[in-house]
Scaffold this active site. Structure first.
Site, PDB file in Angstrom:
ATOM      1  N   ASP A 104     -11.114   6.001 -11.592  1.00  0.00           N
ATOM      2  CA  ASP A 104      -9.897   5.574 -10.910  1.00  0.00           C
ATOM      3  C   ASP A 104      -9.579   4.107 -11.157  1.00  0.00           C
ATOM      4  OD1 ASP A 104      -7.745   6.026  -8.894  1.00  0.00           O
ATOM      5  OD2 ASP A 104      -8.907   4.567  -7.753  1.00  0.00           O
ATOM      6  N   LEU A 120      -3.565   4.422  -3.097  1.00  0.00           N
ATOM      7  CA  LEU A 120      -2.277   3.943  -3.612  1.00  0.00           C
ATOM      8  C   LEU A 120      -2.395   3.278  -4.983  1.00  0.00           C
ATOM      9  CD1 LEU A 120      -0.796   2.425  -0.329  1.00  0.00           C
ATOM     10  CD2 LEU A 120      -0.105   4.539  -1.471  1.00  0.00           C
ATOM     11  N   ARG A 121      -3.617   3.243  -5.556  1.00  0.00           N
ATOM     12  CA  ARG A 121      -3.758   2.601  -6.856  1.00  0.00           C
ATOM     13  C   ARG A 121      -2.923   3.322  -7.914  1.00  0.00           C
ATOM     14  NH1 ARG A 121      -9.036   2.101  -7.191  1.00  0.00           N
ATOM     15  NH2 ARG A 121      -9.103  -0.090  -6.605  1.00  0.00           N
ATOM     16  N   ALA A 122      -2.809   4.640  -7.812  1.00  0.00           N
ATOM     17  CA  ALA A 122      -2.021   5.398  -8.780  1.00  0.00           C
ATOM     18  C   ALA A 122      -0.556   4.971  -8.750  1.00  0.00           C
ATOM     19  CB  ALA A 122      -2.142   6.891  -8.499  1.00  0.00           C
TER      20      ALA A 122
END
Length: 713
Positions: free
Chosen positions: A214, A295-297
């Site tokens: 991720d 919320l990194r995506a």
């Protein structure tokens, strides 16, 4: 193209006097058939804030070739003369070599490509105390590491999945923050580390943990093209390059220069690109639709969409930009099971994005120019689309893909076929001679569960992992050694100097000589080789036993995946045994082989144990430091060949004599049990555990105590 075919030293790759492609580097614009990889590398070069690229693919797919070629098309940089950290003029705030004189002379250099070796230590990566100055002059000085050398350039890690997890985490933190902070050995330093982190890996050699996956901004799956014309063009260009690298590079120099200028132009304009609220909402809809965690995506997709718009010459982000960004930012972030391959459903992506914003004219890819490519971008896109759809996980009862071959769906086993003549809970006699060969069938596995820890006794010296106790490069300090490598044990070094009666100089300071230097001995945990020896005979299908067996083995594979172990799979049925999967770090491949495993026929237990013995003997020669754990999954019956039980007992005794640590998972069921698996465990000197208790009982293998790696001083 063969990965690593153009290995050259870093000092050649980073020669500041070079213009264009460095000698021995295949031109980036000359690579064909890897449009997605080229786009991902370009986007992270345009906007390093995207977070780097992870390239997954089989061997021989030009992964390393393209990464090394990228450095040659990055714009040249202005640097402050003499700065060890590559600061740009006027950008030296917080630099350990600063503050820089604004009127100081500045030079230019090519963007650096720094390669991080798999065996690098943490000191080499982040920097450390300069021992020469510390011991020779009594000064506390910082010696920069690879992160400093890669500042404003590319840090490339080949086979990143084989790098220690704590180093991967450290690299990703530095890439995300843009700074490297060192607080150790009396050193307190923080310096810029604005790097483009690129990692390549072959999934067959093991996966990265989901937490680390991720942290990479983008990911790309690469595979060799299947079209004969495209494959022929790849070979044609490779042969032309090998025959005359300089002439081949000159042939593509115009394309290289055009690409270099386009990247520089996109870099200068990316800050002015507008991301409207509508497009930001669509990004949120897409990320929520794929059920990504956190919320990194969303952030990475937004940054990649901005970079794609700048690369395409647009000032406002469009649906086409969001789609291109999502295809690269989401495959490794979607919620999936541990053994599922990363992938993305492009039909769902199109549905979530909607089609009210027609795509603009397709942009020329990073490799366009020069000679026309044998296949255009649309064909490559269709190939990637088909490949992504094939990569989607399917249920274990559906058609499964293994090594490019399809296994047709098999009917569920019928117990009457597998063990004719036996009642619902019946068993044949000890010799099992009434058992007849049965037709092969494939059973689906039950849901895996959390298995208890299987751990070796003693102190090992294998690669760092999360299973058994071992002397490793990380962990708690348990002693010191006179070895030449490793972290310095300062108190032990001082004691060694004082112990030899060293006299100080007139100032009264203790004089430390190189021979006084001591290194720390650290105890952490190691990874092991878990070799599964699975009985796939007809007797294992009684009372739907095979479903429970596959579930237990999948649970052990899940545990091995989480603990960073290597795994191997031996199966036996009929009249022989097979090494179904040679020891590998890729437990997901083992899981696929297990799901497709047929069962039926007699039980060649001795042959199965013999194949396991031969496999462990070879692996011990290849990696003497990695301890092995043999897990035999069987009901203990042996029905193939003469004196089947006797031969199996003799092979088991031989395994015990070689010090092989073993566990026997007893799969026998029914009211009347013969206890053959327990007898086998006695021959092996193994822990005996009923398969139904795997999730509730700890498994502790009997292990030999291994010798430590260093002598305590």
């Amino acid at each position: 193209m063969r990965d690593g075919s153009n290995d050259v030293p870093n000092d050649v790759l980073n020669d500041p006097d070079q213009h264009g492609s460095p000698p021995g580097t295949f031109p980036f614009s000359a690579v064909v058939g890897s449009d997605d990889l080229a786009l991902a590398l370009v986007l992270t070069a345009v906007s390093p804030e995207v977070g780097g690229v992870l390239v997954r693919g089989e061997k021989g797919t030009a992964k390393s070739t393209m990464v090394r070629g990228l450095a040659a098309v990055l714009p040249r940089q202005q640097v402050v003369a003499g700065c060890r950290f590559g600061c740009a003029p006027g950008d030296g705030a917080g630099c350990p070599d600063g503050p820089h004189d604004p009127d100081a002379a500045a030079g230019t250099r090519a963007a650096g490509l720094v390669e991080l070796p798999i065996g690098a230590t943490e000191d080499r990566v982040v920097g450390s105390l300069d021992l020469e100055r510390a011991l020779g002059r009594g000064e506390t000085a910082y010696q920069p590491g690879l992160l400093a050398a890669a500042n404003r350039g590319i840090l490339y890690v080949d086979e990143v999945n084989l790098l220690h997890d704590h180093l991967v985490d450290l690299l990703l933190d530095a890439a995300a923050m843009g700074r490297n902070t060192v607080e150790r050995d009396g050193v307190s330093v923080s310096h810029a580390a604005r790097i483009v982190l690129v990692g390549t890996m072959n999934p067959e050699e093991g996966e990265l943990r989901p937490q680390l996956l991720d942290r990479f901004g983008l990911t790309v799956e690469v595979a060799a093209p299947r079209e004969p014309a495209l494959r022929a063009e790849v070979v044609r260009r490779r042969l032309a390059f090998d025959a005359s690298p300089a002439a081949f590079a000159a042939r593509f120099e115009d394309d290289q220069e055009a690409l270099r200028g386009r990247i520089a132009d996109a870099r200068s304009r990316v800050g002015a690109v507008t991301l409207t609220d509508e497009m930001l909402t669509r990004i949120a809809v897409v990320c929520a639709g794929f059920e990504v965690d956190g919320l990194r995506a969303d952030i990475v997709t937004a940054r990649a969409a901005l970079a794609h718009a700048a690369w395409s010459g647009r000032t406002v982000v469009t649906v086409a930009d969001v789609r291109a960004a999502a295809r690269l930012a989401l495959p490794h972030r979607r919620r999936r099971n541990p053994f599922d391959s990363p992938g993305i459903d492009e039909d769902l992506l199109d549905e979530l994005l909607g089609d009210d914003d027609p795509d603009p004219e397709p942009d020329p890819g990073p490799g366009d120019g020069g000679e026309p490519e044998p296949a255009d971008h649309d064909l490559d896109h269709d190939r990637n689309h088909d490949r992504d759809r094939e990569a989607q996980p399917s249920s274990s009862s559906e058609t499964a893909r293994t090594d490019g071959q399809e296994s047709p769906r098999q009917p569920e086993p019928q117990h009457a076929e597998l063990e004719p003549g036996l009642g619902e809970g019946g068993e044949s006699g000890e010799g099992g001679e009434s058992e007849v060969p049965a037709a092969s069938a494939v059973s689906a596995a039950d849901e895996p569960y959390r298995a208890k820890l299987l751990r070796a006794k003693g102190i090992g010296q294998g690669d760092p992992g999360r299973r058994s106790a071992a002397l490793t490069s990380t962990g708690r300090r348990v002693g010191s050694t006179t070895a030449r490598t490793g972290p310095v044990h300062v108190p032990a070094t001082i004691r060694a100097a004082a112990g030899r009666g060293a006299t100080g100089d007139r100032s009264g300071r203790l004089r430390v000589l190189p021979g006084d230097l001591r290194r720390s001995v650290l105890q952490g945990r190691e990874s092991n080789l878990v070799l599964l020896c699975v009985d796939a005979s007809g007797s294992m299908a009684a009372r739907k036993r095979m479903e429970a067996v596959k579930s237990a083995v999948l649970s052990l594979l899940l545990d091995a995946y989480q603990r960073r172990d290597k795994v191997g799979l031996v199966t036996f049925r009929g009249s022989d045994a097979e090494l179904t999967l040679p020891p590998t770090g890729s437990v997901d491949i083992a899981a696929r082989r297990l799901r497709d495993l047929p069962h039926g026929g007699r039980t060649p237990l001795a042959e199965g144990l013999g194949t396991a013995y031969d496999t462990l003997r070879v692996e011990r020669l290849r990696d003497p430091n990695r301890r092995a754990l043999l897990v035999v999954v069987t009901d203990g019956r042996a029905t193939s060949g003469t004196d089947a039980l006797g031969r199996a007992g003799r092979v088991a005794t031989q395994l015990r004599g070689e010090g092989v640590e073993s566990v026997v998972l007893d799969c026998e069921s029914g009211r009347f049990r013969m206890g053959l698996a327990a007898r086998l465990a006695e021959h092996l000197g193994a822990e005996h555990l009923p398969v139904g208790e795997l999730a509730a009982s700890a498994i502790v293998g009997a292990a030999r105590t291994s010798r430590p790696t260093g002598r305590a001083a």
